[in-house]
Design an enzyme around this catalytic site. Structure first.
Site, PDB file in Angstrom:
ATOM      1  N   HIS A   1      -7.737   9.501  -1.781  1.00  0.00           N
ATOM      2  CA  HIS A   1      -7.025   9.482  -0.502  1.00  0.00           C
ATOM      3  C   HIS A   1      -7.839  10.115   0.642  1.00  0.00           C
ATOM      4  CE1 HIS A   1      -2.616   9.185   1.016  1.00  0.00           C
ATOM      5  NE2 HIS A   1      -3.455   8.968   2.010  1.00  0.00           N
TER       6      HIS A   1
ATOM      7  N   LYS B   1      -2.816   5.892  -4.327  1.00  0.00           N
ATOM      8  CA  LYS B   1      -3.943   6.800  -4.028  1.00  0.00           C
ATOM      9  C   LYS B   1      -3.726   8.146  -4.698  1.00  0.00           C
ATOM     10  CE  LYS B   1      -3.661   4.709   0.572  1.00  0.00           C
ATOM     11  NZ  LYS B   1      -2.233   4.603   0.924  1.00  0.00           N
TER      12      LYS B   1
ATOM     13  N   ASP C   1       0.839  -1.203   0.000  1.00  0.00           N
ATOM     14  CA  ASP C   1       0.000   0.000   0.000  1.00  0.00           C
ATOM     15  C   ASP C   1       0.873   1.252   0.000  1.00  0.00           C
ATOM     16  OD1 ASP C   1      -2.869   1.206   0.720  1.00  0.00           O
ATOM     17  OD2 ASP C   1      -1.367   2.269   1.896  1.00  0.00           O
TER      18      ASP C   1
ATOM     19  N   TYR D   1       3.190   9.762  -0.615  1.00  0.00           N
ATOM     20  CA  TYR D   1       4.291   9.147   0.140  1.00  0.00           C
ATOM     21  C   TYR D   1       5.633   9.346  -0.581  1.00  0.00           C
ATOM     22  CZ  TYR D   1       0.430   6.553   2.437  1.00  0.00           C
ATOM     23  OH  TYR D   1      -0.738   6.189   3.079  1.00  0.00           O
TER      24      TYR D   1
HETATM   25  N1  NAP Z   1      -5.174   6.360   3.762  1.00  0.00           N
HETATM   26  C1  NAP Z   1      -4.580   7.107   4.656  1.00  0.00           C
HETATM   27  O1  NAP Z   1      -4.925   8.281   4.863  1.00  0.00           O
HETATM   28  C2  NAP Z   1      -3.472   6.531   5.441  1.00  0.00           C
HETATM   29  C3  NAP Z   1      -2.961   7.227   6.575  1.00  0.00           C
HETATM   30  C4  NAP Z   1      -1.945   6.645   7.308  1.00  0.00           C
HETATM   31  C5  NAP Z   1      -1.439   5.394   6.932  1.00  0.00           C
HETATM   32  N2  NAP Z   1      -1.912   4.747   5.824  1.00  0.00           N
HETATM   33  C6  NAP Z   1      -1.407   3.430   5.376  1.00  0.00           C
HETATM   34  O2  NAP Z   1      -1.437   2.527   6.486  1.00  0.00           O
HETATM   35  C7  NAP Z   1      -0.135   1.999   6.703  1.00  0.00           C
HETATM   36  C8  NAP Z   1       0.087   1.664   8.168  1.00  0.00           C
HETATM   37  O3  NAP Z   1      -0.120   2.800   9.003  1.00  0.00           O
HETATM   38  P1  NAP Z   1       1.076   3.624   9.689  1.00  0.00           P
HETATM   39  O4  NAP Z   1       2.330   3.469   8.922  1.00  0.00           O
HETATM   40  O5  NAP Z   1       0.561   5.004   9.897  1.00  0.00           O
HETATM   41  O6  NAP Z   1       1.209   3.019  11.138  1.00  0.00           O
HETATM   42  P2  NAP Z   1       1.225   1.555  11.826  1.00  0.00           P
HETATM   43  O7  NAP Z   1       1.369   0.484  10.819  1.00  0.00           O
HETATM   44  O8  NAP Z   1       0.102   1.534  12.779  1.00  0.00           O
HETATM   45  O9  NAP Z   1       2.536   1.646  12.717  1.00  0.00           O
HETATM   46  C9  NAP Z   1       3.804   1.779  12.173  1.00  0.00           C
HETATM   47  C10 NAP Z   1       4.773   2.040  13.326  1.00  0.00           C
HETATM   48  O10 NAP Z   1       4.842   0.918  14.184  1.00  0.00           O
HETATM   49  C11 NAP Z   1       6.161   0.404  14.218  1.00  0.00           C
HETATM   50  N3  NAP Z   1       6.036  -1.069  14.191  1.00  0.00           N
HETATM   51  C12 NAP Z   1       5.624  -1.834  13.154  1.00  0.00           C
HETATM   52  N4  NAP Z   1       5.590  -3.126  13.494  1.00  0.00           N
HETATM   53  C13 NAP Z   1       5.994  -3.188  14.783  1.00  0.00           C
HETATM   54  C14 NAP Z   1       6.187  -4.250  15.688  1.00  0.00           C
HETATM   55  N5  NAP Z   1       5.951  -5.523  15.347  1.00  0.00           N
HETATM   56  N6  NAP Z   1       6.624  -3.957  16.933  1.00  0.00           N
HETATM   57  C15 NAP Z   1       6.874  -2.681  17.296  1.00  0.00           C
HETATM   58  N7  NAP Z   1       6.711  -1.632  16.487  1.00  0.00           N
HETATM   59  C16 NAP Z   1       6.268  -1.873  15.220  1.00  0.00           C
HETATM   60  C17 NAP Z   1       6.870   0.975  13.015  1.00  0.00           C
HETATM   61  O11 NAP Z   1       8.236   1.192  13.252  1.00  0.00           O
HETATM   62  P3  NAP Z   1       9.416   0.591  12.304  1.00  0.00           P
HETATM   63  O12 NAP Z   1       9.117   0.999  10.891  1.00  0.00           O
HETATM   64  O13 NAP Z   1      10.637   1.219  12.867  1.00  0.00           O
HETATM   65  O14 NAP Z   1       9.356  -0.896  12.513  1.00  0.00           O
HETATM   66  C18 NAP Z   1       6.166   2.318  12.850  1.00  0.00           C
HETATM   67  O15 NAP Z   1       6.738   3.270  13.734  1.00  0.00           O
HETATM   68  C19 NAP Z   1       0.765   3.136   6.185  1.00  0.00           C
HETATM   69  O16 NAP Z   1       2.102   2.742   6.008  1.00  0.00           O
HETATM   70  C20 NAP Z   1       0.045   3.516   4.921  1.00  0.00           C
HETATM   71  O17 NAP Z   1       0.318   2.584   3.897  1.00  0.00           O
HETATM   72  C21 NAP Z   1      -2.939   5.313   5.084  1.00  0.00           C
END
Ligand code: NAP
Length: 284
Positions: free
Chosen positions: A120, A87, A57, A62
Site C-alpha cells: 500500500h 493491499k 479496488d 478500508y
Molecule cells: N493506494 C492508495 O493509497 C489509495 C489512496 C486513495 C484512494 N485509492 C483508491 O482509489 C479510489 C478512488 O479514489 P478516491 O476514492 O480517493 O477519490 P475519487 O475517485 O477521485 O473521488 C471520489 C469522490 O468523488 C465523488 N464522485 C464520484 N463520481 C462522481 C461524479 N460522476 N460526479 C461528481 N462526484 C463524483 C464521490 O462521491 P460519491 O461517492 O458521493 O458519489 C467521492 O466523493 C479509492 O476508492 C481507492 O480504491 C488508493
C-alpha cells in the site's frame, strides 16, 4: 501519440491492459476507499458489476473486504470474469506479517485467489521484505499479479535493483493537478502499468472552468472528461462512488475521444499538487 494509438484499441468497459506477466487487467474499475462496510459497500460493488465493471479496488485498511466479498457472491458473475485488488497495510509490512495479512484479507474476501495484491505504501526499511512476501504469494499461485502503490521513481529503482519479480502495477495519486509525467514515463519504460488513485481529486476538480468547458464541448460530464484523459494517457483508473447513477456515469466514457489539443489543455492544469500524503513524508 503512443497513448492515443493505445486508446483507439480501448472500446469497452471490459477492455484490458496486458501486464508484463501476461495477466489482463481492466482499464477501468471501482474504488471503495471510505465506503462503509456492510450495505453501502455491497450496494456499490453490486451496482458496478451490474453496470459491467469487472474490477474492484479495496484494501485491508478500508475495512470493507467482507462486504466486497459478499457483493461478489451476490452478483452471480463467474469469479474468473472479475479482477479483484487488495493491499497490505503499513503495520503489517515485513515478510511473515505480510503473508499472514494476505490470508486474513483472503478470508474476509472469501476468495480462492486474488488478481492483484499491492504494497500500500513504501514504508521505509520494510517494503523490500514485504515485496519478498508478495513474490512468494505470486510464485505459490495465490495471486495473479503483484504490485506497489505510492512508489516514486526512487522507490521503484530501489525495488528493481534486486527484486526477483518486477512489480506489474504502481497505483498512485494521479489527476490533472498531479500529472506525474516523470513517473508515468518511468513506469512505461519499465513495463509497469500505472494506475490512478483519486482520479477525480476526490471531487475537487469538478468545477474547474476549462474542464467544464471541455465537458460542454463533448457533451460529457467533467468526471467523464477526466477519466477519459486517464485512459488516453495509458493509465488504469478506479473512481469511487456510492451513488448508482454516478457509478454508471463514470463508466460511460467509451464512446468519445479527446483530441490531442484537448488532452494538452488538460495536461496544462498540472500543478504537481497532491490531495493525499507525499510518499516521501508520511507517518502512518
Ligand atoms: N493506494 C492508495 O493509497 C489509495 C489512496 C486513495 C484512494 N485509492 C483508491 O482509489 C479510489 C478512488 O479514489 P478516491 O476514492 O480517493 O477519490 P475519487 O475517485 O477521485 O473521488 C471520489 C469522490 O468523488 C465523488 N464522485 C464520484 N463520481 C462522481 C461524479 N460522476 N460526479 C461528481 N462526484 C463524483 C464521490 O462521491 P460519491 O461517492 O458521493 O458519489 C467521492 O466523493 C479509492 O476508492 C481507492 O480504491 C488508493
Amino acid at each position: 501519440m503512443e497513448a492515443i494509438k493505445q486508446m483507439t484499441a480501448i472500446k469497452t468497459l471490459q477492455d484490458t491492459t496486458v501486464l508484463h506477466n501476461g495477466v489482463k487487467m481492466p482499464w477501468f474499475g471501482l474504488g471503495v476507499f471510505k465506503v462503509e462496510e456492510g450495505q453501502e459497500v455491497i450496494d456499490s460493488v453490486k451496482w458496478a458489476i451490474e453496470a459491467g465493471y469487472k474490477s474492484i479496488d479495496t484494501a485491508a485498511i478500508y475495512k470493507n473486504e467482507e462486504g466486497v466479498g459478499q457483493a461478489i457472491k451476490e452478483a452471480g458473475v463467474p469469479r474468473e470474469e472479475l479482477f479483484i485488488t487488495t493491499k497490505v497495510w503499513n503495520k503489517d509490512q515485513g515478510y511473515e506479517s505480510t503473508l499472514a495479512a494476505f490470508e486474513t484479507s483472503m478470508e474476509k474476501l472469501g476468495l480462492e485467489y486474488l488478481d492483484l495484491y499491492l504494497v500500500h505504501w513504501p514504508v521505509k526499511g520494510k517494503y523490500k521484505e514485504t515485496w519478498r512476501a508478495l513474490e512468494k504469494l505470486y510464485k505459490d499461485g495465490k495471486v495473479k499479479a503483484i504490485g506497489v502503490s505510492n512508489f516514486k521513481v526512487h522507490h521503484l529503482e530501489d525495488i528493481l535493483a534486486d527484486c526477483e519479480i518486477k512489480p506489474m502495477v504502481n497505483q498512485v495519486e494521479y489527476h490533472p493537478r498531479l500529472a506525474q509525467k516523470e513517473l508515468l514515463l518511468f513506469c512505461k519504460d519499465n513495463d509497469i502499468q500505472m494506475e490512478a488513485w483519486s482520479p477525480l481529486m476526490q471531487g475537487e476538480l469538478l468545477d474547474e472552468p476549462s474542464l467544464v468547458e471541455l465537458a460542454a464541448k463533448y457533451g460529457k460530464s467533467v468526471a467523464q472528461i477526466i477519466l477519459r484523459w486517464d485512459l488516453q494517457n495509458g493509465v488504469v483508473t478506479i473512481p469511487k462512488s456510492i451513488k448508482q447513477h454516478r457509478i454508471v456515469e463514470n463508466a460511460d466514457i467509451f464512446d468519445f475521444e479527446l483530441s490531442l489539443e484537448d488532452m494538452a489543455k488538460i495536461d496544462a492544469l498540472n500543478e504537481d499538487r497532491r490531495i493525499g500524503p507525499d510518499p516521501d513524508n508520511f507517518d502512518f
